[in-house]
Motif scaffolding. Structure first.
Motif, short mmCIF file in Angstrom:
data_model
loop_
_atom_site.label_atom_id
_atom_site.label_comp_id
_atom_site.label_asym_id
_atom_site.label_seq_id
_atom_site.Cartn_x
_atom_site.Cartn_y
_atom_site.Cartn_z
N THR A 174 31.83 28.32 23.90
CA THR A 174 32.58 29.47 23.41
C THR A 174 32.83 29.31 21.91
N THR A 175 32.05 28.43 21.30
CA THR A 175 32.17 28.22 19.87
C THR A 175 31.87 29.53 19.15
N GLY A 176 32.61 29.78 18.12
CA GLY A 176 32.42 31.02 17.39
C GLY A 176 31.06 31.04 16.71
N LEU A 177 30.38 32.16 16.83
CA LEU A 177 29.11 32.34 16.14
C LEU A 177 29.40 33.23 14.93
N SER A 178 28.76 32.94 13.82
CA SER A 178 28.91 33.84 12.67
C SER A 178 28.09 35.10 12.96
N PRO A 179 28.39 36.22 12.30
CA PRO A 179 27.57 37.42 12.53
C PRO A 179 26.08 37.17 12.29
N GLU A 180 25.76 36.36 11.26
CA GLU A 180 24.34 36.05 10.99
C GLU A 180 23.74 35.30 12.17
N GLU A 181 24.48 34.30 12.67
CA GLU A 181 23.97 33.51 13.79
C GLU A 181 23.78 34.39 15.02
N SER A 182 24.73 35.29 15.26
CA SER A 182 24.64 36.18 16.42
C SER A 182 23.41 37.07 16.33
N LEU A 229 28.58 43.77 14.53
CA LEU A 229 27.96 42.67 13.78
C LEU A 229 27.38 43.19 12.47
N ARG A 230 26.65 44.30 12.56
CA ARG A 230 26.01 44.85 11.36
C ARG A 230 27.05 45.33 10.36
N ALA A 231 28.13 45.93 10.89
CA ALA A 231 29.20 46.40 10.01
C ALA A 231 29.83 45.21 9.29
N LEU A 232 30.04 44.10 10.04
CA LEU A 232 30.63 42.90 9.43
C LEU A 232 29.73 42.36 8.33
N LEU A 233 28.41 42.34 8.62
CA LEU A 233 27.46 41.80 7.63
C LEU A 233 27.38 42.71 6.41
N ASP A 234 27.32 44.01 6.64
CA ASP A 234 27.22 44.93 5.51
C ASP A 234 28.47 44.86 4.67
N GLY A 235 29.63 44.69 5.33
CA GLY A 235 30.89 44.54 4.59
C GLY A 235 30.85 43.30 3.73
N GLY A 236 30.27 42.21 4.28
CA GLY A 236 30.19 40.94 3.55
C GLY A 236 29.20 40.98 2.42
N ARG A 237 28.31 41.98 2.43
CA ARG A 237 27.25 42.04 1.45
C ARG A 237 27.66 42.79 0.19
N THR A 238 28.83 43.41 0.20
CA THR A 238 29.22 44.19 -0.97
C THR A 238 29.47 43.27 -2.17
N GLY A 239 30.01 42.07 -1.91
CA GLY A 239 30.21 41.10 -2.98
C GLY A 239 28.94 40.29 -3.17
N ASP A 240 29.10 39.00 -3.52
CA ASP A 240 27.90 38.18 -3.62
C ASP A 240 27.43 37.83 -2.22
N ALA A 241 26.18 37.42 -2.13
CA ALA A 241 25.56 37.16 -0.84
C ALA A 241 26.36 36.11 -0.08
N PRO A 242 26.52 36.27 1.24
CA PRO A 242 27.26 35.28 2.01
C PRO A 242 26.52 33.95 1.99
N PRO A 243 27.25 32.85 2.05
CA PRO A 243 26.59 31.54 2.03
C PRO A 243 25.69 31.39 3.25
N THR A 244 24.56 30.74 3.04
CA THR A 244 23.64 30.54 4.16
C THR A 244 24.31 29.64 5.19
N GLN A 245 24.37 30.13 6.40
CA GLN A 245 25.02 29.36 7.46
C GLN A 245 24.04 28.37 8.05
N THR A 246 24.43 27.13 8.03
CA THR A 246 23.64 26.18 8.81
C THR A 246 24.27 26.20 10.20
N PRO A 247 23.44 26.20 11.23
CA PRO A 247 24.02 26.27 12.57
C PRO A 247 25.01 25.12 12.78
N THR A 248 26.20 25.45 13.24
CA THR A 248 27.19 24.41 13.48
C THR A 248 26.67 23.51 14.59
#
Lengths: 223, 118
Positions: free
Chosen positions: A13-21, B94-113
Motif C-alpha cells: 500500500t506504499t504510495g505511488l507517485s502520479p508518474e509511477e502510477s 493522475l493526469r490533472a496532478l501531473l499537469d498541475g505539477g508541470r506548470t513550474g519547473d519539471a518535477p524531479p525524476t522519481q526513482t522507484p522507491t
C-alpha cells in the motif's frame, strides 16, 4: 522501460507517485495486450503462406492450359486440405492460447459462426452455379467456388475492419476484392496465379505491415 | 517515501490493485476472465490476488461470477461499470496532478522507491 511490471506483495500500500502510477498503468496495459491480443502478424503470415502454396501449386500443376495438366494432378488435390488445414490449425491454436480463460463473448461466437456460414454458403454457391449452365465448363467450375469464397472472406474483413476501426484489416478486405476480380478478369487459366501472387502475397504484405504497426505502437511512450 | 496525493481513490491507488484494475479494464465492457488466467497475467500468488479482489469487490469495482464449464467450477472476474468509471476518474486525477505539477519547473525524476522483495 520495464517490460513486465514487478510482482507485488500483500502489504503493498506504499504510495505511488502520479508518474509511477501512470508508468505502471502503461506497462501493465501493454503486457495485458501482448498476452491477450490476437497476433495479426502470425495469422496473416500463416494464411499468406497457405494461399501462396495452395494457389501456386495448383497453377504450376495445371499450367496455362487447365485441360492439359503439366504436373501431377493428385498434388493439386492434396495441397489444398494440407495448406488450408495447417493455416486453420495455426489460427485455432493461437486464438485458443491467447483467449484462454477469457469469457466467451456472444459477439466472438457469432463472428466465428459468420465465417463458417459465409464460407460454406459461398462454396455451395460456387459449386452449384456452374452446373446450372447448359454445358458445364470444367475450367469455370474449378475456379467458381474459390471466387465466391474469397469474396465472402474479403467482405468479412471489410466489415470487421470497419467495426473495429482496424484499417489494416479493412485494407486486406478491399485488396482481396480487387485481386479476386482482377484474377477472374485475367481468365480461368491465370486465376490461380493471380490469387497466389496477389492474394497470398497480399496477406504476407499485411503481415509485414502488422509487424511495422506493432513495432511503432510498442515504441516507448513520450512519458 | 512518497505520500499518496490527495484525491486519488485509495482502493485503486495501490500497486497490485492498480495492476488488477488495468488488466480487467483491457477486457471488453462486459468481459470477464478466469481467476487462474488473471493470476498468470499478473504473476501474483492466489492468496494475494484473492485478497486484493476482495477489496475491489467490497468497493463494488469488481464482479465475481461463479459458474460451471462442463463439470468444472469456474470463477469469472470482471470490472463493473462502477469500477470502470472509478478507474477513468483515477487516471484523470493522475493526469490533472501531473499537469498541475508541470506548470513550474519539471518535477524531479522519481526513482522507484525500494520496496520489500516479493
Amino acid at each position: 522501460m520495464t517490460d513486465r511490471p514487478r510482482s507485488t506483495t500483500d502489504d503493498d500500500t506504499t504510495g505511488l507517485s502520479p508518474e509511477e502510477s501512470l508508468a505502471l498503468i502503461g506497462a501493465q496495459r501493454r503486457a495485458t495486450q501482448r498476452a491477450l491480443e490476437i497476433d495479426d502478424r502470425l495469422l496473416y503470415g500463416a494464411w499468406g503462406i497457405a494461399w501462396v502454396v495452395a494457389y501456386g501449386i495448383t497453377y504450376l500443376v495445371y499450367g496455362a492450359d487447365p485441360s492439359d495438366p503439366s504436373g501431377p494432378v493428385w498434388l493439386a488435390g492434396v495441397v489444398w486440405p494440407v495448406a488450408i488445414g495447417a493455416a486453420l490449425l495455426v489460427t485455432f491454436l493461437h486464438v485458443h492460447r491467447r483467449r484462454a480463460g477469457v469469457a466467451e463473448q456472444v459477439s466472438g461466437t457469432l463472428y466465428g459462426l459468420a465465417y463458417m456460414i459465409a464460407i460454406a454458403g459461398a462454396g455451395l454457391t460456387g459449386g452449384v452455379l456452374p452446373r446450372l449452365l447448359p454445358t458445364v465448363d470444367p475450367a469455370f467450375a474449378s475456379i467458381a467456388p474459390s471466387a465466391f469464397i474469397v469474396l465472402a472472406i474479403a467482405t468479412i474483413y471489410l466489415v470487421s475492419g470497419a467495426v473495429w476501426g482496424d484499417r489494416l484489416q479493412f485494407g486486406v478486405g478491399a485488396w482481396l476484392v480487387l485481386v479476386n476480380a482482377l484474377s477472374l478478369m485475367s481468365g480461368t487459366d491465370t486465376y490461380t496465379l493471380g490469387m497466389a501472387v496477389g492474394g497470398g502475397g497480399g496477406f504476407l504484405v499485411a503481415a509485414l505491415l502488422a509487424w511495422l504497426r506493432d513495432r511503432t505502437a510498442e515504441a516507448p511512450p513520450a512519458r | 517515501m512518497t505520500v499518496d496525493p490527495a484525491g486519488l481513490d485509495p482502493v485503486i491507488h495501490a500497486q497490485a490493485r492498480l495492476r488488477v484494475v488495468v488488466t480487467l479494464a483491457a477486457l471488453p465492457p462486459d468481459g470477464a476472465i478466469t481467476f487462474p488466467r488473471l493470476q498468470q497475467l499478473l504473476d501474483l500468488t492466489a492468496g494475494n490476488l484473492a485478497t486484493h479482489l476482495r477489496k475491489l469487490e467490497d468497493a463494488r469495482y469488481v464482479g465475481i461470477t461463479k459458474t460451471h464449464e462442463g463439470r468444472l467450477p469456474v470463477t469469472f472476474i470482471g470490472l463493473t461499470s462502477r469500477g470502470r468509471v472509478a478507474f477513468e476518474d483515477y487516471t484523470a486525477t493522475l493526469r490533472a496532478l501531473l499537469d498541475g505539477g508541470r506548470t513550474g519547473d519539471a518535477p524531479p525524476t522519481q526513482t522507484p522507491t525500494s520496496r520489500e522483495k516479493s
